[in-house]
Design a protein around this motif. Structure first.
Motif, mmCIF file in Angstrom:
data_model
loop_
_atom_site.group_PDB
_atom_site.id
_atom_site.type_symbol
_atom_site.label_atom_id
_atom_site.label_comp_id
_atom_site.label_asym_id
_atom_site.label_seq_id
_atom_site.Cartn_x
_atom_site.Cartn_y
_atom_site.Cartn_z
ATOM 1 N N LEU A 90 29.721 55.566 -26.610
ATOM 2 C CA LEU A 90 30.626 54.777 -27.451
ATOM 3 C C LEU A 90 30.820 53.357 -26.924
ATOM 4 C CD1 LEU A 90 31.264 57.788 -28.240
ATOM 5 C CD2 LEU A 90 33.576 57.002 -28.800
ATOM 6 N N GLY A 91 30.659 53.160 -25.629
ATOM 7 C CA GLY A 91 30.918 51.851 -25.043
ATOM 8 C C GLY A 91 32.400 51.560 -24.915
ATOM 9 N N TYR A 92 32.746 50.286 -24.830
ATOM 10 C CA TYR A 92 34.142 49.854 -24.671
ATOM 11 C C TYR A 92 34.887 49.850 -26.015
ATOM 12 C CZ TYR A 92 33.613 48.094 -19.856
ATOM 13 O OH TYR A 92 33.433 47.991 -18.490
ATOM 14 N N PRO A 93 36.213 50.019 -25.977
ATOM 15 C CA PRO A 93 36.991 49.850 -27.215
ATOM 16 C C PRO A 93 36.952 48.400 -27.689
ATOM 17 C CG PRO A 93 38.466 50.122 -25.327
ATOM 18 C CD PRO A 93 37.076 50.360 -24.825
ATOM 19 N N ILE A 94 36.899 48.225 -29.009
ATOM 20 C CA ILE A 94 36.918 46.879 -29.596
ATOM 21 C C ILE A 94 38.189 46.638 -30.397
ATOM 22 C CG2 ILE A 94 34.416 46.655 -29.613
ATOM 23 C CD1 ILE A 94 34.464 47.338 -32.599
ATOM 24 N N THR A 95 39.081 47.632 -30.450
ATOM 25 C CA THR A 95 40.426 47.476 -31.014
ATOM 26 C C THR A 95 41.401 48.203 -30.115
ATOM 27 O OG1 THR A 95 40.473 49.510 -32.344
ATOM 28 C CG2 THR A 95 39.486 47.542 -33.370
ATOM 29 N N ASP A 96 42.683 47.893 -30.256
ATOM 30 C CA ASP A 96 43.707 48.764 -29.692
ATOM 31 C C ASP A 96 43.784 50.027 -30.546
ATOM 32 O OD1 ASP A 96 44.251 46.645 -27.981
ATOM 33 O OD2 ASP A 96 45.951 45.930 -29.171
ATOM 34 N N GLU A 97 44.599 50.988 -30.127
ATOM 35 C CA GLU A 97 44.886 52.139 -30.970
ATOM 36 C C GLU A 97 45.702 51.662 -32.165
ATOM 37 O OE1 GLU A 97 47.850 55.800 -30.508
ATOM 38 O OE2 GLU A 97 46.154 55.937 -29.125
ATOM 39 N N LEU A 98 45.261 52.005 -33.376
ATOM 40 C CA LEU A 98 45.884 51.538 -34.600
ATOM 41 C C LEU A 98 46.456 52.709 -35.392
ATOM 42 C CD1 LEU A 98 42.999 49.124 -35.700
ATOM 43 C CD2 LEU A 98 45.104 48.505 -34.485
ATOM 44 N N THR A 99 47.533 52.453 -36.112
ATOM 45 C CA THR A 99 48.100 53.462 -37.018
ATOM 46 C C THR A 99 47.417 53.356 -38.371
ATOM 47 O OG1 THR A 99 50.243 53.403 -35.902
ATOM 48 C CG2 THR A 99 50.209 54.290 -38.133
ATOM 49 N N ASN A 100 47.014 54.475 -38.926
ATOM 50 C CA ASN A 100 46.335 54.496 -40.213
ATOM 51 C C ASN A 100 47.296 54.191 -41.356
ATOM 52 O OD1 ASN A 100 43.915 55.146 -38.965
ATOM 53 N ND2 ASN A 100 44.266 57.341 -39.145
ATOM 54 N N PRO A 101 46.776 53.795 -42.517
ATOM 55 C CA PRO A 101 47.654 53.467 -43.650
ATOM 56 C C PRO A 101 48.572 54.602 -44.076
ATOM 57 C CG PRO A 101 45.460 52.607 -44.040
ATOM 58 C CD PRO A 101 45.363 53.432 -42.804
ATOM 59 N N ASP A 102 48.186 55.863 -43.763
ATOM 60 C CA ASP A 102 49.055 56.979 -44.134
ATOM 61 C C ASP A 102 50.286 57.076 -43.239
ATOM 62 O OD1 ASP A 102 48.024 58.029 -41.766
ATOM 63 O OD2 ASP A 102 46.865 59.620 -42.741
ATOM 64 N N GLY A 103 50.352 56.243 -42.187
ATOM 65 C CA GLY A 103 51.489 56.276 -41.277
ATOM 66 C C GLY A 103 51.529 57.502 -40.391
ATOM 67 N N TYR A 104 50.489 58.287 -40.438
ATOM 68 C CA TYR A 104 50.467 59.597 -39.785
ATOM 69 C C TYR A 104 49.424 59.657 -38.673
ATOM 70 C CZ TYR A 104 49.240 64.602 -39.515
ATOM 71 O OH TYR A 104 48.935 65.866 -39.087
ATOM 72 N N GLY A 105 48.202 59.268 -38.993
ATOM 73 C CA GLY A 105 47.118 59.349 -38.038
ATOM 74 C C GLY A 105 46.900 58.058 -37.273
ATOM 75 N N LYS A 106 45.999 58.123 -36.302
ATOM 76 C CA LYS A 106 45.644 56.977 -35.470
ATOM 77 C C LYS A 106 44.127 56.836 -35.435
ATOM 78 C CE LYS A 106 49.917 56.369 -33.774
ATOM 79 N NZ LYS A 106 50.716 55.126 -33.908
ATOM 80 N N ARG A 107 43.668 55.644 -35.057
ATOM 81 C CA ARG A 107 42.234 55.416 -34.935
ATOM 82 C C ARG A 107 41.978 54.335 -33.907
ATOM 83 N NH1 ARG A 107 43.954 52.180 -39.084
ATOM 84 N NH2 ARG A 107 42.946 50.151 -39.345
ATOM 85 N N GLN A 108 40.760 54.303 -33.395
ATOM 86 C CA GLN A 108 40.332 53.249 -32.498
ATOM 87 C C GLN A 108 38.821 53.092 -32.623
ATOM 88 O OE1 GLN A 108 42.147 53.522 -28.690
ATOM 89 N NE2 GLN A 108 41.593 51.436 -28.143
ATOM 90 N N ALA A 109 38.356 51.832 -32.682
ATOM 91 C CA ALA A 109 36.935 51.543 -32.846
ATOM 92 C C ALA A 109 36.311 51.148 -31.512
ATOM 93 C CB ALA A 109 36.728 50.436 -33.872
ATOM 94 N N PHE A 110 34.995 51.411 -31.390
ATOM 95 C CA PHE A 110 34.269 51.180 -30.155
ATOM 96 C C PHE A 110 32.986 50.399 -30.436
ATOM 97 C CE2 PHE A 110 37.052 54.709 -29.601
ATOM 98 C CZ PHE A 110 37.545 54.569 -28.312
ATOM 99 N N GLN A 111 32.361 49.922 -29.369
ATOM 100 C CA GLN A 111 31.197 49.052 -29.487
ATOM 101 C C GLN A 111 30.049 49.664 -30.286
ATOM 102 O OE1 GLN A 111 30.738 48.328 -25.159
ATOM 103 N NE2 GLN A 111 30.425 46.187 -25.694
ATOM 104 N N ALA A 112 29.752 50.913 -30.059
ATOM 105 C CA ALA A 112 28.519 51.515 -30.564
ATOM 106 C C ALA A 112 28.691 52.110 -31.955
ATOM 107 C CB ALA A 112 28.020 52.561 -29.584
ATOM 108 N N ASP A 113 29.258 51.325 -32.888
ATOM 109 C CA ASP A 113 29.378 51.753 -34.278
ATOM 110 C C ASP A 113 30.023 53.125 -34.387
ATOM 111 O OD1 ASP A 113 29.166 51.662 -37.036
ATOM 112 O OD2 ASP A 113 27.088 52.355 -37.089
ATOM 113 N N SER A 114 31.066 53.352 -33.608
ATOM 114 C CA SER A 114 31.784 54.617 -33.631
ATOM 115 C C SER A 114 33.280 54.364 -33.563
ATOM 116 C CB SER A 114 31.392 55.511 -32.451
ATOM 117 O OG SER A 114 30.238 56.262 -32.715
#
Length: 262
Positions: A90-114
């Motif tokens: 996955l490589g390094y994170p390219i975002t902080d941990e983000l809250t999804n629009p549903d206000g419920y889940g979380k996500r984070q993006a990484f270098q390797a298109d994941s």
């Protein structure tokens, strides 16, 4: 490079943070934030380029010149660690941990298109590449599929990839690309041997009737009409709940109603 010392009362000592890691820590609220006090100073990563610092509340900030500094922790951080942290695919994170629009889940993006997506019901799972792209076309977690319930997996024959979701799956092969299937179609396909069976891999996305609503499955007398095309045939569930497999060179499609819970 600006540096600052931060006191950790539990450790009885201060830790020094500098540069972009310090800036990110201040941006997120410093010692009074969800990170708490530092539990380390800046540490050089094994790649000899990136740096990191850890904090009290199961979080870290990772920095690399190609990605800047980003916070990661919790179950998303645990999943990233399962993949080998920054040294993994996955490589390094390219975002902080983000809250999804549903206000419920979380996500984070990484270098390797994941990305890693988390919800309380599904835990944290990796998704990316063409499978992630198809999920995005369906509106990610807001789609009929919901959140991923597995990481990206290899099919048993080694010729495809897949992610399972709350309400279905997306399968990818090098010849057919990535295509979504409802949970009902996945069950029916599985009864025929998945990609190793007579039908092969899906070659088109599931076609769902205009009233298809996966949240109503438990209340529905019959499944909603739907169909999927595969390398060597079709699967169909009609309005009456009858399920059929039409395989190439087969004149009379057999009924598989029992495989959809009827």
């Amino acid at each position: 490079m600006a540096c600052e010392d931060y006191w950790n009362a539990a450790h009885g000592r201060s830790y020094t943070l500098c540069g972009r890691i310090r800036d990110k820590y201040i941006e997120l609220g410093g010692p009074g934030s969800f990170l708490g006090a530092p539990t380390s100073g800046e540490i050089l990563n094994p790649d000899g380029v990136g740096k990191r610092a850890s904090f009290e509340r199961n979080s870290s900030i990772y920095w690399h010149p190609d990605t800047d500094a980003h916070q990661i922790g919790g179950r998303i951080g645990d999943k990233w660690a399962d993949f080998g942290l920054e040294a993994g695919p996955l490589g390094y994170p390219i975002t902080d941990e983000l809250t999804n629009p549903d206000g419920y889940g979380k996500r984070q993006a990484f270098q390797a298109d994941s990305s890693i997506y988390y919800s309380e019901a599904t835990d944290a799972h990796q998704i990316g590449g063409d499978i992630g792209k198809r999920w995005g076309e369906l509106r990610w977690e807001a789609s009929y599929l919901g959140y991923p319930t597995t990481d990206e997996l290899s099919t048993p024959n080694g010729q495809g990839r897949l992610n399972h979701f709350e309400m279905g799956s997306i399968y990818w092969s090098g010849t057919a690309g990535a295509h979504d299937l409802t949970a009902e179609l996945v069950t029916l396909w599985g009864a025929l041997g998945w990609e190793e069976g007579e039908l092969g891999f899906p070659t088109r996305n599931a076609v769902r009737g205009p009233d298809y609503d996966p949240t109503l499955r438990a209340q529905a007398v019959n499944p909603f009409p739907q169909q999927a095309r595969f390398e060597r045939g079709y699967l169909t569930i009609n309005q009456g709940g009858e399920a059929f497999a039409q395989v190439a060179d087969r004149d009379t499609p057999p009924s598989y109603r029992s495989e959809i819970g009827e």
